[in-house]
Design an enzyme around this catalytic site. Structure first.
Site, short mmCIF file in Angstrom:
data_model
loop_
_atom_site.label_atom_id
_atom_site.label_comp_id
_atom_site.label_asym_id
_atom_site.label_seq_id
_atom_site.Cartn_x
_atom_site.Cartn_y
_atom_site.Cartn_z
N TYR A 146 0.92 -1.29 0.00
CA TYR A 146 -0.04 0.05 -0.13
C TYR A 146 0.78 1.18 -0.16
O TYR A 146 0.17 2.33 -0.27
CB TYR A 146 -0.90 0.06 1.28
CG TYR A 146 -2.03 -1.02 1.34
CD1 TYR A 146 -1.89 -2.15 0.15
CD2 TYR A 146 -2.96 -1.06 2.27
CE1 TYR A 146 -2.78 -2.97 0.24
CE2 TYR A 146 -3.99 -2.12 1.95
CZ TYR A 146 -3.98 -3.17 1.48
OH TYR A 146 -4.74 -4.01 1.06
N LYS A 195 3.65 -15.12 2.85
CA LYS A 195 3.49 -16.16 1.52
C LYS A 195 5.04 -16.49 1.11
O LYS A 195 5.55 -16.15 0.12
CB LYS A 195 2.71 -15.24 0.40
CG LYS A 195 2.52 -16.15 -0.74
CD LYS A 195 1.45 -17.04 -0.51
CE LYS A 195 1.25 -17.87 -1.88
NZ LYS A 195 0.25 -19.11 -1.67
N ASP A 227 -2.86 -18.24 2.34
CA ASP A 227 -4.03 -18.81 1.98
C ASP A 227 -4.51 -19.76 2.79
O ASP A 227 -5.74 -20.09 3.10
CB ASP A 227 -3.79 -19.42 0.46
CG ASP A 227 -2.30 -20.07 0.36
OD1 ASP A 227 -1.62 -20.17 1.17
OD2 ASP A 227 -1.87 -20.65 -0.92
N ASP A 251 -4.92 -6.78 5.87
CA ASP A 251 -6.47 -5.74 5.49
C ASP A 251 -7.39 -6.90 5.02
O ASP A 251 -8.62 -6.80 5.61
CB ASP A 251 -5.94 -5.21 4.19
CG ASP A 251 -7.21 -4.15 3.69
OD1 ASP A 251 -8.08 -3.92 4.53
OD2 ASP A 251 -7.05 -3.77 2.51
N ASP A 255 -10.93 -8.32 7.64
CA ASP A 255 -12.71 -8.49 7.21
C ASP A 255 -12.95 -9.77 7.27
O ASP A 255 -14.03 -10.01 7.86
CB ASP A 255 -12.55 -8.10 5.63
CG ASP A 255 -12.67 -6.52 5.26
OD1 ASP A 255 -12.24 -5.62 6.21
OD2 ASP A 255 -13.16 -6.10 4.37
C1 IPM Z 1 -8.92 -0.52 6.32
C2 IPM Z 1 -9.46 -0.04 5.10
C3 IPM Z 1 -8.42 0.78 4.58
C4 IPM Z 1 -6.90 -0.11 4.45
C5 IPM Z 1 -8.80 1.45 2.95
C6 IPM Z 1 -9.88 2.24 3.21
C7 IPM Z 1 -7.63 2.29 2.48
O1 IPM Z 1 -9.76 -1.04 4.07
O2 IPM Z 1 -8.71 0.05 7.12
O3 IPM Z 1 -8.77 -2.14 6.41
O4 IPM Z 1 -6.77 -0.83 3.28
O5 IPM Z 1 -6.10 -0.03 5.06
MG MG Z 2 -9.92 -3.12 5.02
#
Ligand code: IPM
Ligand code: MG
Length: 361
Positions: A146, A195, A227, A251, A255
């Site tokens: 990133y 990885k 993975d 990231d 989620d």
């Molecule tokens: C998070 C979000 C951010 C990230 C985005 C909005 C840039 O997805 O905080 O997880 O990828 O870090």
């Molecule tokens: Mg995120």
């Protein structure tokens, strides 16, 4: 105690969920005689609308002068919002990435915990959810893909795009140290995710994590390929304690981890630097599709405020009480729509905040 908090409501559901976190903080601070000082700041889309850029130098300076930052969420609908017609460096997410970098918030803590009361909302099979889980994803936040150089160009008449994933050993070492330190306050288990069967950056990651581990022999260390980790999270989440990983893997995995808690609306986060300064925000996004409808779940943001009290201000008792208030409200079967299940009472975003606040009086 005086708590100086930079407050970024942001975009989408941000202002609604931040209002509820403030409501809860006001009550706790009244009770314990702390004075709250909020400095409202703009980031993301709100800052683009006001200043033409997602993060201004002035905002960074103001944030640095406070003890910490409490944030809602930023960003809009990427297909319809005019913010996404702008060049990439002027879009809302660029503001979030650069405030993390500017404040050197390299350690992102995302606890994923399955509440007893929400086991019905967990999308996993009952025999798995019955085991419960309580893990902490420790995501490296200011390096890797990133933040590497990227470009889009044309070569031999074809459009080409490149992103680069770079880590130096010091970036890996400092986050590994944080992970082992935190593991000592939990179950003494670190699973480092990489990885390493493909990527050089992961091979270095693994080596450095093993070096740091030499100073933490009482903590068990396991390495797992990303993975496989994605699979293990839904197959047997109770095996995890601290999950240490680089920026992009964290990231994605965070989620996934949030979803198995029942809803992404339940997951707080803390982003820390080497000092007590932190930025606290829910792990979820700005949910533009439900913005302004007063139906968002404010719990992730309220839990983020609790993390802020604990990690920046060392106010453990206050933080514990907020977390307990949330459990109590869930036990009484109040639910926002994202965690709703049969036999429960559906409440709005502000009702949820008020209920949690009322438990604290
Ligand atoms: C998070 C979000 C951010 C990230 C985005 C909005 C840039 O997805 O905080 O997880 O990828 O870090
Ligand atoms: Mg995120």
């Amino acid at each position: 105690m005086k708590l100086k908090i930079a407050c970024i409501s942001g975009d989408g559901i941000g202002p609604e969920i931040i209002a509820e976190a403030k409501k809860v903080l006001q009550i706790v601070c009244e009770k314990y005689d702390h004075s709250l000082i909020f400095e409202d700041l703009l980031l993301g889309g709100a800052s683009i609308d006001a200043y033409g850029e997602p993060l201004t130098a002035e905002t960074i300076e103001k944030a640095k002068n406070m003890d910490c930052v409490l944030m809602g969420s930023i960003g809009g609908d990427t297909t319809t919002s005019p913010w996404y017609q702008l060049p990439a460096h002027l879009r809302p997410e660029a503001g979030l990435l650069s405030i993390r970098k500017e404040l050197q918030l390299f350690a992102n803590l995302r606890p994923a915990l399955l509440y007893e009361e929400l086991k019905d909302a967990c999308p996993l099979r009952a025999d798995i959810s019955q085991q419960g889980f309580d893990m902490l994803i420790m995501r490296e936040l200011t390096g890797g893909l990133y933040f590497g150089a990227r470009k889009t160009y044309e070569k031999n008449g074809l459009r080409v795009a490149t992103d680069t994933l770079t880590y130096d050993e010091e970036e890996i070492r400092r986050i590994a140290i944080k992970a082992f330190e935190i593991a000592k306050k939990r179950k003494y288990k670190v699973c480092s995710v990489d990885k390493a069967n493909v990527l050089d950056s992961s091979r270095l990651w693994r080596q450095v994590v093993m070096e740091v581990h030499k100073d933490y022999q009482d903590v068990s260390l396991e390495h797992m390929l990303v993975d496989n980790c994605a699979m293990q999270l839904v197959k047997n989440p109770s095996q995890f304690d601290v999950v240490l990983t680089e920026n992009m893997f964290g990231d994605i995995l965070s989620d996934e981890a949030s979803m198995i808690t029942g809803s992404i609306g339940m997951l707080p986060s803390a982003s820390l630097n080497q000092s007590k300064f932190g930025l606290y925000e829910p792990s979820h996004g700005s949910a533009p599709d439900i913005a302004g409808k007063n139906i968002a779940n404010p719990i992730a943001t309220i839990l983020s405020a609790a993390m802020m009290l604990r990690l920046t201000f060392d106010l453990d008792q206050e933080a514990n009480q907020i977390e307990q208030a949330i459990k109590d409200v869930l036990k009484e079967k109040y639910r926002t729509i994202d965690i709703m299940s049969e036999g429960c009472n559906l409440v709005s975003c502000d009702q949820m905040g008020t209920l949690i606040a009322s438990k604290l009086k």
